[in-house]
Structure formats: structure tokens, C-alpha cells
Design a protein around this motif. Structure first.
Motif, PDB file in Angstrom:
ATOM      1  N   ARG A  57      51.841  -5.164  77.994  1.00 25.12           N
ATOM      2  CA  ARG A  57      51.655  -4.525  79.284  1.00 25.12           C
ATOM      3  C   ARG A  57      50.838  -3.255  79.098  1.00 25.12           C
ATOM      4  N   GLY A  58      49.714  -3.172  79.801  1.00 21.49           N
ATOM      5  CA  GLY A  58      48.820  -2.037  79.664  1.00 21.49           C
ATOM      6  C   GLY A  58      49.525  -0.706  79.867  1.00 21.49           C
ATOM      7  N   LYS A  83      42.023  -1.893  75.290  1.00 23.33           N
ATOM      8  CA  LYS A  83      41.704  -0.729  76.123  1.00 23.33           C
ATOM      9  C   LYS A  83      42.586   0.459  75.749  1.00 23.33           C
ATOM     10  N   ASP A  84      43.875   0.214  75.564  1.00 23.06           N
ATOM     11  CA  ASP A  84      44.792   1.303  75.200  1.00 23.06           C
ATOM     12  C   ASP A  84      44.496   1.838  73.804  1.00 23.06           C
ATOM     13  N   GLU A  90      44.287  -7.416  84.745  1.00 24.63           N
ATOM     14  CA  GLU A  90      43.588  -6.512  83.825  1.00 24.63           C
ATOM     15  C   GLU A  90      44.577  -5.672  83.031  1.00 24.63           C
ATOM     16  N   ASP A  91      45.823  -5.610  83.470  1.00 23.11           N
ATOM     17  CA  ASP A  91      46.826  -4.748  82.838  1.00 23.11           C
ATOM     18  C   ASP A  91      47.698  -5.486  81.844  1.00 23.11           C
ATOM     19  N   ALA A 103      44.114  -5.475  77.761  1.00 20.64           N
ATOM     20  CA  ALA A 103      44.835  -4.228  78.032  1.00 20.64           C
ATOM     21  C   ALA A 103      45.165  -3.501  76.727  1.00 20.64           C
TER      22      ALA A 103
END
Length: 869
Positions: free
Chosen positions: A306-307, A401-402, A392-393, A398
Motif C-alpha cells: 500500500r503506497g 515511488k515510495d 496507483e497506490d 507504489a
């Protein structure tokens, strides 16, 4: 555009002259000779020699390379042979030799090759990729290079009575031939390193199927520090572990600039599993080798991420102790399984104790993995259930990205894949691809290689092969998805499986062409044409067919943290063998790809030994440290605070006096490798004695009698200065200063000086930085050496300027890094400035001048140091 065709010599006429220059080789009266010296005798009458120009009429090579090769065409030529009957596998003697030193590279496993030396044709080993002969009569060398021709590839084997056998095979009973005109290439030269470059350039121009390293762009990670997840997690890799691994390294002051998420992230399952669910509870390498890819997206562990969940300061901590316990428990199961197999081999009939122990250990491991899974789910929460990430999350996108949000210097994230998808290929019916399980058939040439668990498992399960017509679609389906998640490249492993399954597809060459064409197109589209590291690829099929786009590849077998055979000394012996593999394989691989010396663990018992070699190897530096297991002091000898590295300008190679020696178990030879920095050269000396290949046992084993101190010597001329045009002048200096990194000594040398003598304990090393001395005036000498605290101290010097102003002689040096700068100065400077401010220095009468440099984020960590005399 192909270069213009030139007038060629008629094959029916003698080919001894080219542009007025006599060819170095001749074949007559059963002798292959080089400038009158017999190289091979008793050459069969069905063997032919052809000049380069009579075979190679045009090429797609850049004209500069084509012209260079043509200008040296008189130094080489092609060997061929004919047979009365066609076959898919033909063997023929090329002649015999004895009492002549040779160096060769042979495949000791399907995937990996290493060096071998000897004195006769009978000393050669199967699956030899090339042979370098020493020709002292001419103070020169000759390379014998097996090639591809048509749908056949070739390798060298030993023959009876010192004969050299060439074996040409298609890999398919449906593909036969009875003659070859250019199945091998021979090339002559007085410099072994230049010879390798010229020979592979000739092969490139002739074959038109691969490109040289000089034609390609390297991936950005080549001069950076990275972390690979393999030894830390094996198949249990998940977002929580990766996050904390990155976090620890960054907080320790060695930020990884690239990350490799190794095997364990893919969606794979076994043939008997639910076709829509991941295989469960895989831990160690080996358990996944019969599994197949059933979807192109990430496995459940990564899909449910989970983002933002790990960006929270209160995010769940990772327990490295629990991770270690899981790996130890899995190893206990592995050892019990091996003990059971040995009991069967010894004809034991009562296996109940092994079976009951296995059941109990598996129960304990499953419980540990279930507890770990509970922790992971509590961090990541629910996940998408669609065929691809609908949010996207969630998932890999995700997570990447994080990672980039938290670790701002992280430039590249690569993921692992097998050439055929997963170890067992692609599961039939699970994707849109036309995939079917092909039974595995090993070529006869591999019969003499080492027993290998990976090969056994692939033989057991076969390979789910996507049809070669769909190779482009296959790779693009994987890579286009990965690119959208933020992945910037791939580590492609298990490359030499295609030769196992080529019977129905036109043979090994044709199948490889289809797959590498598809891979090349996908790299160009999805990963900027450079985002790949090749691995498990040590065979001429790959290098002649798979390196059109690939520009970096593993040079040696895996770094083994311990001996899988349980040898108590193997933990030491294997490290030297790994280093030898990398050094000698670089002789040929470096012509086509940047050699990658593999990861290591910074807290390993031989970590310093490995770190020193990586520092001067010329490639990327990366570790596979477990969470909580780092030696930051050691890593900071390799890595700048910004995650870049002081990389050499070339790739490391064995010194000339090591080429025909055995640094593994002759009990007397030190491995020496040379490389070049911008303002000097470097020689690394390593005592690798103690283990090597045993042809009788067909394995790498310990030679304990050789594990002892060994003496050697180093000279300025051990560095091959002429291998880089810009370095030639440095080699011609009247004097050099030599800095011994471990002993912290400075020694003056001239080209005519005696060599520096040294003795190394087992598994130990010394690094010699060799810098030309500049005379600023008749009584003033100067040489920039670099940061003493870095293994490759010379790589820290970025600029040097000598001049005179206001009747004062000055030297300005720009240095990257933090630590103590060392220069040789025959007198103390009158003024010393650091970034324009007067600074204190330490100087001793033997010329040792030092100044402490801080790290500055501005200017990329480069300090400006000024000395005035």
C-alpha cells in the motif's frame, strides 16, 4: 550502412599476400605455421586455411572498426574443415601441439567458465571457448577462437595424442552440415591484450551478429554503488525487507544509487499448483527452479503493498534476527535432504529418521514464514485482485515511488528474471503466449562439466518455452509493465538454457537469434537500450549473438558466502576462485561487455579481500548485505558519500606474467590485476591460492597444500599503459612513485628499477598505485596519489594542473571524496590552499605530503587543493 566491398582474393589461388603484406599464417605439409614457426603439426588434409578478406566481404560494423580490422587482416585467418557425411555434430582435429604454454577459458558449468592452462592438446578441456598460445620463438602470441558458422556453433576439446579437436554442433538433429570454411579464427600479435582486442574486432566484422563494447553505451549504474537483495533474503524478498535494507545503508553513510530486487519478486508457481496463485513458502535458491511464470506482474508480496505505508515514521520495523532464523532453518532442511541423498547412495534402507526430521523442520519453517507473513500483511494491508494494478497506490509501482521519495539518490531499480521468464519458463495456458513445456536435452559437450543443482532441477521440470516467433511480444509484455512501475532495468539470469530446448526450433543458433532479437527490441523500447545486466551467460553463443545491445555482464560465478559442499575451509578457498574467474574471463568478455565482478557481503570473513578487487575492477560496486550486517568502515573505502565510486578507466585484467601461470593451486603464483586511472595506473596483488578445478572429480575443490603465504613482485611495467591512448605517456615517464595501500609506503621507481618484492598471507592482498612523477624544476618533483583511505586512491583525482605564476610554481588538484589526500612532493610547498583558504599540511623528508579534506555536498564532493613552491 555496410562498408564498400573490396576486391577479394580468389579462394582457388594462394592467399599469402594482402595489399603487398604477407599473411602471418601458412598451412602446408600438414603444418599450421606462424611466420615460419610451427603452431600445429599433423594437421589433417581436410582442414583449410583462408585469408580474412577471402571470407569477409562486407560488414555492418562502423567504418572505423571495419577499416581497422582490414588493416590488420594479414595477422589472422579462418580455419575450416569438410566431412564425407553431413551431421548435426561434427568433430575434427585441427592438428596437434605439445611443449607449448597455453591459456584457455572453458565452461565448467552450463552457465560459467574459468581459466585453464597446459602445454599440449591433450591438456585442453571440453567446452573450451578460446586458446591463447605463447610463441616465445617470436616473442608473440596466437589466439585460436572457435566461431559460429551458419546454424552451427563451435568449441574446442582435447584429442588423442595431443590433438586439438574442434566440435561444431547445431543442437538439432534436423539441422546438418558437412563442411565449414570459417568455423574458427586464428590471430597473431606481440601484445596479448591488443591481440584479444584485434581478434574479437575481426570476429565482430565477420559475424555481424554482435557489437563491441566500444560501440555501446553503458548503463549509468556502472560507476555507482548498489545493493542486491539476494543473499539478504533469497526468495523471501518483500517490500518491508527491501525498505529496511536501503534505510540502513543510507543511514550508515553509503547510499545505494542502484537497487537490484533479485529472484523472489515474480509471480511463479509449480505445475501442480493452483494456476492463479503464487507458490508458497519458497526460501532458498533451488526450490524455485521447476516453477514457471504465470503472470508478468509482481507476486502477491509486492502486489499488496500500500503506497505510503512505509513512509510513515511509525511504520513497522523489520526484525533481522527473525529473517536469519528463517534462512538458517531452510539451510537445515537442505543439509538434511543432502544427508538423506548420501544415505541412499550408500545403500541405506532405513530413511525414516531423515524423513521424520524433514517433516518436523518443514513444519517449523512454515510456522516461521506464517508469522513473517502476518507482519508483512499488517504493514501492507489489502491489495488489488485484478490482473494488473488497478490503483496507483498499490503494488510495485507504489513501492518504487515510495523508495524514490525516501531515498532521493536512488537512480536505478532493476529486477531479476530468467531468460525464459522464470527458471522453468512460462506456464502453458497461463498467459496469452504460445508456451509449451520442452523436455531438456544437454549437449554431449556438457557431459564433462560440473554437477549442478540448477541443471538437475531444469532437467527434472523441463522449460516452458514461449514460441520463438513470440519472443519480442514475450519480453515486451514483461518489460513494458515493469517500465510503467518505475523499474529501469533487468538482471537477466539463467541465460544458457536455450541450447537445452532447441531441437524443434532450428537449433541453438537460430533459437538464440530469435530470443536475443526480441530482448534487444524490448531493451531499446523499455529500458533506454542499456538497462540490463547479463548473468549465467559464459558461452560463445551468448557473446556472439546476445550482445548487440547488452553492455554489461557478470564475469564470474556467484559470490558464495560459504561452501555449499560443507568444506570448513571452503569459505576462504572459494573467494580466490571467484576472483580468478572474474579476472581471466575479462580478457574476452571485456571486448563485448563491461565485466561485472558481482556482489559480495561487507561483513563476510573475506570481505576486505573482495572489496579490494572490486575497487579496481573498473565496474560497478555492489553488496548483498543482510539487514543489520554491514561493515560501514570497509564500504567507505569503496564508496563516496554521494553513492558514486572512484572507478578505474579500463576493466581489470591479469598482468602479462600471470597469463600462463596457475594462481589457484600451483603454490607459488600471486594473482596480479592491472588497471588505469586518469593520472596513474594500479596493480592489485591477491593471494588466491587454495582451490581450483579438478578434471577428475569435475568440480572446484580445495588444494590445502597451496593455501599458504606466497611471494611475488610488482613493476611499473606490469601496467599495460598502451591499452588506453591517453595513458601511454604516463607509462613512458622517467620516474614513478608507487604507493602501497595496505603498508602505507611510498617507493620511487624507474622503468629500469628492480621490481618491488612482497609476500602475501593466504586470502590477503596489496594494492600498488603507480603514478608518473612530474619534474616541476630540476630539483622539484611532484606526483598526485589520491585519498589514502580509499582502496583505489588514484581514482579520487579528477583534475591536475601544473603552472607558474608570479615567479612561483604551482600545482592545482581537484579531488573527490573525504579523507587524507596524499601526494608525493620532493619539497614542502611554501603555500597550501584548500578551496582558496590556507590549510595546514603534513610533509616528511621522503616526500610524503598529506592534507585532510572534508566532504562538501556542493560541487559534487570535489575539493580544490593548491600548492605553491
Amino acid at each position: 550502412m555496410a562498408p564498400p566491398q573490396e576486391t577479394t582474393v580468389n579462394l582457388a589461388t594462394p592467399t599469402r599476400m594482402l595489399n603487398g603484406i604477407a599473411n602471418s599464417f601458412s598451412l602446408s605439409d600438414g603444418k599450421l605455421s606462424i611466420n615460419g614457426v610451427t603452431l600445429l603439426s599433423e594437421v589433417p588434409s581436410n582442414v583449410t586455411f583462408s585469408s580474412f578478406s577471402s571470407i569477409c566481404k562486407s560488414s555492418n560494423a562502423p567504418f572505423s572498426i571495419y577499416r581497422r580490422v582490414k588493416s590488420r587482416a594479414h595477422k589472422g585467418g579462418f580455419l575450416g574443415f569438410s566431412k564425407p557425411r553431413s551431421s548435426d555434430r561434427l568433430k575434427n582435429s585441427l592438428g596437434k601441439f605439445s611443449s607449448r604454454d597455453f591459456l584457455s577459458i572453458f565452461r565448467f558449468k552450463t552457465w560459467w567458465s574459468t581459466m585453464w592452462i597446459g602445454k599440449s592438446g591433450s591438456d585442453l578441456l571440453k567446452e573450451t571457448q578460446w586458446v591463447l598460445f605463447q610463441v616465445p620463438e617470436l616473442n608473440s602470441y596466437v589466439l585460436l577462437l572457435p566461431l559460429l558458422e551458419g546454424k552451427f556453433r563451435s568449441a574446442i576439446e582435447p584429442g588423442v595424442d595431443d590433438h586439438v579437436i574442434i566440435c561444431a554442433e547445431s543442437g538439432s538433429s534436423q539441422v546438418e552440415a558437412d563442411s565449414f570454411s570459417a568455423i574458427a579464427y586464428v590471430h597473431f600479435g606481440d601484445n596479448p591484450f591488443t591481440l584479444m582486442k584485434e581478434a574479437y574486432s575481426a570476429a565482430r566484422v565477420h559475424l555481424n551478429t554482435f557489437r563491441l563494447l566500444e560501440e555501446k553505451s553503458l548503463p549509468p549504474l556502472v560507476d555507482k554503488f548498489g545493493w542486491c537483495t539476494w543473499d539478504a533474503f533469497y526468495l523471501t524478498v518483500d517490500p518491508l525487507g527491501v525498505w529496511h535494507g536501503m534505510k540502513e545503508l543510507a543511514e550508515g553513510g553509503v547510499l545505494p544509487r542502484f537497487l537490484i530486487i533479485d529472484d523472489g519478486w515474480q509471480s511463479i508457481n509449480l505445475d501442480g499448483d493452483d494456476p492463479h496463485e503464487d507458490a508458497k513458502n519458497l526460501v532458498l535458491g533451488g526450490e524455485q527452479m521447476t516453477a514457471r511464470l504465470y503472470r508478468f506482474e509482481e507476486c502477491e508480496k509486492f502486489r499488496r503493498y500500500r503506497g505510503g505505508s512505509l513512509l510513515d515514521p511509525d511504520a513497522r520495523c523489520f526484525n533481522p534476527r527473525k529473517q536469519k532464523e528463517i534462512l538458517l532453518k531452510a539451510r537445515e532442511i537442505e543439509h538434511t535432504r543432502k544427508a538423506r541423498s548420501k544415505a541412499i547412495q550408500s545403500r541405506s534402507t532405513d530413511l525414516s529418521s531423515f524423513d521424520s526430521k524433514m517433516v518436523e523442520l518443514r513444519r517449523e519453517l512454515d510456522q516461521m514464514l506464517a508469522e513473517r507473513e502476518d507482519v508483512s500483511i499488517s504493514v501492507n494491508g489489502n491489495y488489488c485482485t485484478g490482473s494488473s494494478n488497478e490503483s496507483e497506490d498499490m503494488g510495485m509501482k507504489a513501492f518504487i515511488k515510495d523508495l524514490r521519495t525516501k531515498f532521493r539518490g536512488l537512480d536505478d531499480v532493476y529486477v531479476w528474471q530468467a531468460l525464459c521468464g522464470a527458471w522453468g519458463g512460462v506456464r502453458p495456458g497461463a498467459t496469452h503466449l504460445d508456451s509449451k513445456v520442452i523436455p531438456v536435452k544437454l549437449s554431449p559437450g556438457l557431459a564433462g562439466t560440473m554437477d549442478d543443482l540448477a541443471v538437475d532441477k531444469i532437467v527434472e521440470g523441463g522449460i516452458g518455452l514461449a514460441h520463438p516467433d513470440q519472443a519480442g511480444d514475450f519480453y515486451d509484455s514483461m518489460h513494458s509493465y515493469l517500465a510503467k512501475t518505475g523499474i529501469t532495468g533487468i538482471k537477466v539470469d539463467v541465460i544458457h538454457t536455450l541450447e537445452y530446448v532447441c531441437e524443434e526450433y532450428g537449433g541453438r543458433v537460430e533459437l538464440a537469434k530469435a530470443y536475443y532479437k526480441g530482448l534487444t527490441k524490448s531493451l531499446q523500447k523499455n529500458f533506454n537500450g542499456t538497462g540490463i545486466i547479463s548473468s549465467m551467460q559464459h558461452c560463445n553463443d551468448f557473446f556472439f549473438l546476445g550482445t548487440w545491445q547488452t553492455a554489461i555482464g557478470r564475469a564470474g560465478d556467484d559470490f558464495w558466502s560459504d561452501d555449499p559442499n560443507g568444506d570448513p575451509m571452503g569459505i576462504y578457498w572459494l573467494q580466490g576462485a571467484h576472483m580468478i574467474n572474474c579476472a581471466y574471463n575479462s580478457l574476452w568478455m571485456g571486448q563485448m561487455v563491461q565485466p561485472d565482478w558481482d556482489m559480495f557481503q561487507s561483513d563476510h570473513v573475506c570481505a576486505k579481500f573482495h572489496a579490494a578487487s572490486r575497487a579496481i575492477c573498473g565496474g560497478p560496486v555492489y553488496v548483498s548485505d543482510s539487514v543489520g550486517c554491514h561493515d560501514f568502515e570497509l564500504l567507505k573505502k569503496l564508496v563516496f558519500p554521494d553513492g558514486s565510486i572512484p572507478k578505474c578507466k579500463h576493466f581489470a585484467l591479469p598482468t602479462r606474467d600471470c597469463l600462463f601461470k596457475n594462481p589457484l593451486f600451483d603454490g607459488k603464483t600471486v594473482l596480479k590485476i592491472w588497471n588505469l586511472n586518469k593520472f596513474g595506473g594500479v596493480v592489485g596483488a591477491f593471494n588466491c591460492q587454495g582451490a581450483g578445478w579438478d578434471p577428475e572429480e569435475r568440480r572446484v575443490r580445495g588444494y590445502p597444500q597451496s593455501y599458504k603465504p606466497v611471494s611475488g613482485s610488482v613493476h611499473v611495467m606490469d601496467v599495460e599503459w598502451d591499452q588506453k591512448k591517453e595513458a601511454s605517456k604516463m607509462g613512458n615517464a622517467e620516474e614513478h612513485i608507487v604507493y602501497l595501500n595496505q603498508a602505507e609506503k611510498l617507493l620511487l621507481m624507474t622503468p629500469n628499477s628492480g621490481a618491488i618484492q612482497f609476500t602475501l598471507q593466504p586470502s590477503s592482498f596489496e594494492i600498488f598505485s603507480i603514478v608518473p612523477i612530474t619534474k616541476l624544476r630540476s630539483d622539484l618533483k611532484f606526483a598526485p596519489i589520491g585519498l589514502m583511505n580509499m582502496f583505489n586512491c588514484g581514482g579520487t583525482i579528477t583534475e591536475v594542473e601544473y603552472g607558474e605564476s608570479w615567479k612561483k610554481i604551482f600545482v592545482r588538484i581537484k579531488v573527490k571524496g573525504v579523507g587524507k589526500l596524499l601526494v608525493y612532493s620532493s619539497e614542502k610547498p611554501k603555500s597550501s590552499l584548500l578551496d582558496g583558504v590556507e590549510v595546514g599540511v603534513q610533509w616528511s623528508s621522503e616526500g610524503k605530503l598529506t592534507v585532510d579534506l572534508p566532504w562538501k555536498d556542493e560541487g559534487g564532493g570535489v575539493s580544490d587543493v593548491f600548492f605553491a613552491y
